[in-house]
Design a protein around this motif. Structure first.
Motif, PDB file in Angstrom:
ATOM      1  N   PRO A  68      17.826 -15.830  12.487  1.00 52.11           N
ATOM      2  CA  PRO A  68      18.488 -16.727  12.954  1.00 52.11           C
ATOM      3  C   PRO A  68      18.154 -18.109  12.593  1.00 52.11           C
ATOM      4  CG  PRO A  68      17.522 -15.203  14.519  1.00 52.11           C
ATOM      5  CD  PRO A  68      17.192 -14.760  13.336  1.00 52.11           C
ATOM      6  N   GLU A  69      18.905 -19.225  12.866  1.00 53.89           N
ATOM      7  CA  GLU A  69      18.862 -20.577  12.383  1.00 53.89           C
ATOM      8  C   GLU A  69      17.307 -20.745  13.121  1.00 53.89           C
ATOM      9  OE1 GLU A  69      19.726 -23.333   9.905  1.00 53.89           O
ATOM     10  OE2 GLU A  69      21.092 -21.618  10.263  1.00 53.89           O
ATOM     11  N   GLY A  70      16.395 -21.592  12.241  1.00 51.70           N
ATOM     12  CA  GLY A  70      15.279 -21.876  12.708  1.00 51.70           C
ATOM     13  C   GLY A  70      14.263 -21.060  12.851  1.00 51.70           C
ATOM     14  N   ALA A  71      14.623 -19.777  12.571  1.00 50.25           N
ATOM     15  CA  ALA A  71      13.427 -18.550  12.689  1.00 50.25           C
ATOM     16  C   ALA A  71      12.641 -18.898  11.479  1.00 50.25           C
ATOM     17  CB  ALA A  71      14.289 -17.403  12.724  1.00 50.25           C
ATOM     18  N   GLN A  72      11.415 -17.994  11.503  1.00 51.81           N
ATOM     19  CA  GLN A  72      10.261 -18.089  10.429  1.00 51.81           C
ATOM     20  C   GLN A  72      10.069 -16.423  10.657  1.00 51.81           C
ATOM     21  OE1 GLN A  72       7.588 -20.971  12.155  1.00 51.81           O
ATOM     22  NE2 GLN A  72       8.008 -22.233  10.242  1.00 51.81           N
ATOM     23  N   ILE A  73       9.609 -15.896   9.252  1.00 51.41           N
ATOM     24  CA  ILE A  73       9.113 -14.714   9.188  1.00 51.41           C
ATOM     25  C   ILE A  73       7.791 -14.877   8.453  1.00 51.41           C
ATOM     26  CG2 ILE A  73      10.303 -14.293   6.924  1.00 51.41           C
ATOM     27  CD1 ILE A  73      11.041 -11.619   8.145  1.00 51.41           C
ATOM     28  N   LYS A  74       6.823 -13.823   8.674  1.00 50.57           N
ATOM     29  CA  LYS A  74       5.549 -13.698   7.974  1.00 50.57           C
ATOM     30  C   LYS A  74       5.246 -12.280   7.771  1.00 50.57           C
ATOM     31  CE  LYS A  74       0.736 -14.418   9.384  1.00 50.57           C
ATOM     32  NZ  LYS A  74      -0.086 -15.195  10.349  1.00 50.57           N
ATOM     33  N   ILE A  75       4.639 -11.932   6.648  1.00 51.96           N
ATOM     34  CA  ILE A  75       4.408 -10.521   6.246  1.00 51.96           C
ATOM     35  C   ILE A  75       3.105 -10.301   6.845  1.00 51.96           C
ATOM     36  CG2 ILE A  75       3.644  -9.025   4.211  1.00 51.96           C
ATOM     37  CD1 ILE A  75       6.727  -9.519   4.599  1.00 51.96           C
ATOM     38  N   ILE A  76       2.789  -9.137   7.485  1.00 54.85           N
ATOM     39  CA  ILE A  76       1.596  -8.691   7.945  1.00 54.85           C
ATOM     40  C   ILE A  76       0.824  -7.624   7.315  1.00 54.85           C
ATOM     41  CG2 ILE A  76       0.435  -7.909  10.202  1.00 54.85           C
ATOM     42  CD1 ILE A  76       1.804 -10.718  10.498  1.00 54.85           C
ATOM     43  N   VAL A  77      -0.157  -7.739   6.445  1.00 49.09           N
ATOM     44  CA  VAL A  77      -0.594  -6.826   5.732  1.00 49.09           C
ATOM     45  C   VAL A  77      -1.776  -5.782   6.424  1.00 49.09           C
ATOM     46  CG1 VAL A  77      -2.184  -6.256   3.659  1.00 49.09           C
ATOM     47  CG2 VAL A  77      -0.732  -8.505   3.721  1.00 49.09           C
ATOM     48  N   GLY A  78      -1.479  -4.616   6.179  1.00 50.16           N
ATOM     49  CA  GLY A  78      -2.220  -3.781   7.007  1.00 50.16           C
ATOM     50  C   GLY A  78      -1.338  -2.615   7.802  1.00 50.16           C
ATOM     51  N   ASN A  79      -2.079  -1.507   8.431  1.00 47.31           N
ATOM     52  CA  ASN A  79      -0.998  -0.558   8.874  1.00 47.31           C
ATOM     53  C   ASN A  79      -1.039  -0.742  10.536  1.00 47.31           C
ATOM     54  OD1 ASN A  79      -1.153   0.846   6.621  1.00 47.31           O
ATOM     55  ND2 ASN A  79      -3.114   1.473   6.676  1.00 47.31           N
ATOM     56  N   GLN A  80      -0.168  -1.243  11.278  1.00 44.33           N
ATOM     57  CA  GLN A  80      -0.196  -1.637  12.443  1.00 44.33           C
ATOM     58  C   GLN A  80       1.365  -1.367  12.935  1.00 44.33           C
ATOM     59  OE1 GLN A  80      -0.855  -4.360  10.156  1.00 44.33           O
ATOM     60  NE2 GLN A  80       1.420  -4.227   9.839  1.00 44.33           N
ATOM     61  N   GLY A  81       2.037  -0.460  12.412  1.00 48.88           N
ATOM     62  CA  GLY A  81       3.391  -0.073  12.773  1.00 48.88           C
ATOM     63  C   GLY A  81       4.495  -0.932  12.597  1.00 48.88           C
ATOM     64  N   TYR A  82       4.271  -2.063  11.914  1.00 47.14           N
ATOM     65  CA  TYR A  82       5.401  -2.883  11.522  1.00 47.14           C
ATOM     66  C   TYR A  82       4.848  -3.699  10.447  1.00 47.14           C
ATOM     67  CZ  TYR A  82       2.356  -6.256  14.444  1.00 47.14           C
ATOM     68  OH  TYR A  82       1.534  -6.762  15.104  1.00 47.14           O
ATOM     69  N   ASP A  83       5.758  -4.461   9.497  1.00 48.48           N
ATOM     70  CA  ASP A  83       5.353  -4.961   8.290  1.00 48.48           C
ATOM     71  C   ASP A  83       5.629  -6.656   8.289  1.00 48.48           C
ATOM     72  OD1 ASP A  83       4.551  -2.790   6.929  1.00 48.48           O
ATOM     73  OD2 ASP A  83       6.987  -2.368   6.619  1.00 48.48           O
TER      74      ASP A  83
END
Length: 217
Positions: A68-83
């Protein structure tokens, strides 16, 4: 060696579409200037593994119509069921899990050959023709899909990636396109996930980002 990892000190930060592009090009530039960084990327050493297997799919996804326009994304390092976490303009958070079939032994073989000799040649013989490689890739990809289908991703969107640069260099030479087979299998499979997407890496043969990032369901 640790000094080479410093280029990834800021890997896990929220970025908008433009900033994702800038960071990707920054790492690409640093790699072109320093062969040690290039070698570490090929071998997926340390956090370069997260850069290849999580940041690059996130970067590709951020260029699509589903970011989406204006969205931001961040990589999460580790094992938590999502990246990765995707933060929308209203402050809400979406979770993303990136996944693909990875032939680890082959990747190491290719990386070592490129690092040591500057080249790699695929060894095709009577026991492993191109069609056999394609069949093996498809079966292993289906196994990865089946594995993800058994897990609870009710609050996570699954983003599958397929890397078919070598396996589909001339699509018209084959009875079927691998990407079509994978897409069909994903559509037939039942997932406990919020949404399911497919990223197709065919070496740039598919120019439109909308044709490379597909919403399955």
């Amino acid at each position: 060696m640790q000094e080479y990892f410093k280029v990834l000190d800021d890997l896990s930060s929220f970025r908008n579409k433009k900033q994702m592009d800038e960071y990707y090009n920054y790492i690409k530039k640093e790699s072109s200037k320093n062969r040690h960084i290039t070698e570490l990327i090929r071998l997926k050493k340390g956090r370069f593994k997260e850069f290849i297997e999580e940041f690059i799919p996130a970067y590709t996804f951020s260029k699509s119509a589903y970011f989406p326009e204006g969205a931001q994304i961040k990589i999460i390092v580790g094992n938590q069921g999502y990246d990765a976490l995707m933060k929308l303009e209203d402050g809400s958070i979406e979770k993303l899990e990136f996944t693909s079939y990875i032939n680890g032994l082959k990747e190491v073989e290719v990386a070592k050959s490129l690092n040591e000799k500057g080249m790699w040649r695929s060894r095709l013989n009577s026991l492993e023709t191109l069609e056999e490689k394609r069949t093996h890739f498809l079966e292993e990809t289906k196994k990865n899909i089946d594995k993800k289908a058994t897990k609870n991703y009710s609050d996570v969107s699954l983003v599958f990636s397929i890397h078919i640069i070598e396996l589909e260099q001339i699509p018209e030479h084959h009875d079927y396109r691998l990407q079509d087979k994978v897409r069909e299998y994903l559509q037939e499979t039942t997932f406990n996930a919020k949404e399911v997407f497919l990223i197709i890496d065919d070496g740039g043969k598919t120019e439109s980002i909308d044709d490379r990032v597909i919403r399955i369901k």
